[in-house]
Design a protein around this motif. Structure first.
Motif, PDB file in Angstrom:
ATOM      1  N   ALA A   8       0.769  -1.131   0.014  1.00 18.98           N
ATOM      2  CA  ALA A   8      -0.041  -0.143  -0.021  1.00 18.98           C
ATOM      3  C   ALA A   8       0.888   1.197   0.013  1.00 18.98           C
ATOM      4  N   ALA A   9       1.968   1.280   0.674  1.00 20.36           N
ATOM      5  CA  ALA A   9       2.796   2.185   0.534  1.00 20.36           C
ATOM      6  C   ALA A   9       3.136   2.865  -0.867  1.00 20.36           C
ATOM      7  N   PHE A  10       3.187   1.942  -1.739  1.00 17.78           N
ATOM      8  CA  PHE A  10       3.657   2.430  -3.171  1.00 17.78           C
ATOM      9  C   PHE A  10       2.560   3.299  -3.606  1.00 17.78           C
ATOM     10  N   ASP A  11       1.319   3.398  -3.238  1.00 16.30           N
ATOM     11  CA  ASP A  11       0.211   4.310  -3.583  1.00 16.30           C
ATOM     12  C   ASP A  11       0.168   5.504  -3.038  1.00 16.30           C
ATOM     13  N   GLY A  12       1.378   5.773  -2.035  1.00 13.88           N
ATOM     14  CA  GLY A  12       1.387   7.078  -1.562  1.00 13.88           C
ATOM     15  C   GLY A  12       2.406   7.838  -2.136  1.00 13.88           C
ATOM     16  N   ALA A  65       9.221   6.918 -18.887  1.00 15.72           N
ATOM     17  CA  ALA A  65       8.003   6.640 -18.998  1.00 15.72           C
ATOM     18  C   ALA A  65       7.495   5.826 -17.649  1.00 15.72           C
ATOM     19  N   ALA A  66       8.516   5.078 -17.121  1.00 13.33           N
ATOM     20  CA  ALA A  66       8.207   4.187 -15.936  1.00 13.33           C
ATOM     21  C   ALA A  66       7.553   4.700 -14.739  1.00 13.33           C
ATOM     22  N   LEU A  67       8.418   6.134 -14.628  1.00 15.64           N
ATOM     23  CA  LEU A  67       7.864   6.826 -13.452  1.00 15.64           C
ATOM     24  C   LEU A  67       6.397   7.267 -13.386  1.00 15.64           C
ATOM     25  N   PHE A  68       5.875   7.468 -14.721  1.00 13.60           N
ATOM     26  CA  PHE A  68       4.469   7.707 -14.828  1.00 13.60           C
ATOM     27  C   PHE A  68       3.638   6.430 -14.820  1.00 13.60           C
ATOM     28  N   GLY A  69       4.313   5.505 -15.017  1.00 12.21           N
ATOM     29  CA  GLY A  69       3.106   4.053 -15.090  1.00 12.21           C
ATOM     30  C   GLY A  69       2.743   3.774 -13.620  1.00 12.21           C
ATOM     31  N   PRO A  70       2.408   2.269 -13.581  1.00 10.32           N
ATOM     32  CA  PRO A  70       1.732   1.601 -12.526  1.00 10.32           C
ATOM     33  C   PRO A  70       2.806   1.810 -11.363  1.00 10.32           C
ATOM     34  N   PRO A  71       2.640   1.986  -9.992  1.00 10.70           N
ATOM     35  CA  PRO A  71       3.415   1.583  -8.874  1.00 10.70           C
ATOM     36  C   PRO A  71       3.920   0.212  -8.775  1.00 10.70           C
ATOM     37  N   GLU A  93      -2.292   8.112  -7.454  1.00  8.35           N
ATOM     38  CA  GLU A  93      -2.849   7.833  -8.823  1.00  8.35           C
ATOM     39  C   GLU A  93      -2.774   8.960  -9.447  1.00  8.35           C
ATOM     40  N   GLY A  94      -2.533   9.109 -10.851  1.00  5.05           N
ATOM     41  CA  GLY A  94      -2.419  10.389 -11.544  1.00  5.05           C
ATOM     42  C   GLY A  94      -1.150  10.976 -11.536  1.00  5.05           C
ATOM     43  N   GLY A 143      14.288  -2.509 -16.606  1.00  5.51           N
ATOM     44  CA  GLY A 143      13.171  -1.481 -16.101  1.00  5.51           C
ATOM     45  C   GLY A 143      11.765  -2.084 -16.582  1.00  5.51           C
ATOM     46  N   HIS A 144      10.744  -1.278 -15.985  1.00  5.21           N
ATOM     47  CA  HIS A 144       9.271  -1.695 -16.147  1.00  5.21           C
ATOM     48  C   HIS A 144       8.953  -3.119 -15.511  1.00  5.21           C
ATOM     49  N   ALA A 145       9.848  -3.687 -14.979  1.00  7.81           N
ATOM     50  CA  ALA A 145       9.668  -4.988 -14.344  1.00  7.81           C
ATOM     51  C   ALA A 145       8.637  -4.825 -13.072  1.00  7.81           C
ATOM     52  N   PRO A 146       7.776  -5.790 -12.988  1.00  6.42           N
ATOM     53  CA  PRO A 146       6.849  -5.797 -11.564  1.00  6.42           C
ATOM     54  C   PRO A 146       7.932  -6.039 -10.584  1.00  6.42           C
TER      55      PRO A 146
END
Length: 232
Positions: A8-12, A65-71, A93-94, A143-146
Motif C-alpha cells: 500500500a505504501a507504493f500508492d502514496g 515513462a516508468a515513473l508515470f506508470g503503475p506503482p 494515482e495520476g 526497467g518496467h519489471a513488476p
C-alpha cells in the motif's frame, strides 16, 4: 510491517515510501544468480512540475515513462554512462514518482555480489546507487519489471544460487521485496536520518527537499555530496 502495508505504501507519496523501504529486504533474481539485500539508504523523487530534481519534472518521455506508470514497478536509468541505477516506482494515482535505492547491506548471495563488483570492499560493497546496481546485476533491460511483494525473502545461497522455481529465463530479472525482519525487542528501534539529496543540482538539492533517508550510523550508507548551484 505486513506485506499488505508495504504494498500500500507504493500508492502514496514517494517520500513516505522512501522511509518505509528502509530495512526492507530486496531479492533480485537475474540469469547469473540472485542477491538479497537489506536497504539502508533511499532517495525520493516526486511529481512532474513539482520536484525540480526528478527525472519526471519536465513531463513524460520515452526514457522516464516508468515513473508515470503503475506503482510497484522498476525504473532503471544510466548515470554518467556507466552506472545502472535502480528505482522502485511509487506515487499517488495520476502522478509520477519513485524511490532511488542508494545503499544496502548483503544478506545472501554475497559471493556473487563481490564477483560482480570485482572486489570486496566490505560494508561499502553496495554503497552508492552505482555500486548497488552493479552488485545486484542491474541492466537497462530490467526497467518496467513488476516488484513482487512477499512475506519473506526466498532462499539464496552464498554464491547466488536459488531454487529452480525462482528462475525466470523469459525475463531479465525478478524483483521480490519483503518487509523488514522482525526486530529483537532487546535492540533499540532503528533511527532514520533525513536530509537533502546527494549530488542534485539547483533547488532540487536544497533543504526544501529533505528526501534522502538512511539508517543512522550504518556503514553502508554513502557519503553526502552537494550538487551544483544549490541555494543556501
Amino acid at each position: 510491517m505486513t506485506p499488505e502495508r508495504l504494498a500500500a505504501a507504493f500508492d502514496g507519496p514517494s517520500p513516505a515510501l522512501a522511509a518505509t523501504l528502509l530495512g526492507c529486504r530486496l531479492t533480485v533474481v537475474a540469469p547469473d544468480g540472485a542477491v538479497t539485500v537489506r536497504l539502508t539508504e533511499t532517495e525520493a523523487y516526486g511529481n512532474a512540475g513539482a520536484d525540480p530534481g526528478a527525472h519526471s519534472f519536465r513531463g513524460r518521455t520515452e526514457r522516464n515513462a516508468a515513473l508515470f506508470g503503475p506503482p510497484r514497478r522498476t525504473y532503471v536509468y544510466l548515470n554518467y554512462g556507466i552506472h545502472r541505477c535502480l528505482n522502485l516506482v511509487g506515487h499517488p494515482e495520476g502522478e509520477a514518482g519513485g524511490v532511488l535505492l542508494r545503499a544496502a547491506e548483503v544478506l545472501a548471495g554475497g559471493d556473487l555480489a563481490v564477483a560482480r563488483r570485482g572486489r570486496d570492499t566490505g560494508p561499502k560493497l553496495l554503497s552508492g546507487p552505482g555500486n548497488l546496481g552493479q552488485g545486484l546485476g542491474i541492466t537497462l533491460e530490467m526497467g518496467h519489471a513488476p516488484v513482487e511483494i512477499v512475506a519473506s525473502p526466498p532462499e539464496v545461497s552464498d554464491d547466488g544460487g536459488t531454487p529452480a522455481r525462482l528462475a525466470a529465463p523469459a525475463a531479465p530479472a525478478r524483483f521480490l521485496l519483503a518487509p523488514p525482519a522482525p526486530r529483537d525487542p532487546a535492540e533499540p528501534p532503528t533511527e532514520v536520518v533525513t536530509g537533502p539529496r546527494v549530488g542534485v543540482s539547483g533547488e532540487g538539492g536544497s533543504v526544501r527537499f529533505p528526501w534522502r533517508f538512511s539508517v543512522a550510523g550504518h556503514r553502508s550508507v554513502s557519503a553526502f555530496r552537494r550538487g551544483r548551484n544549490v541555494p543556501d
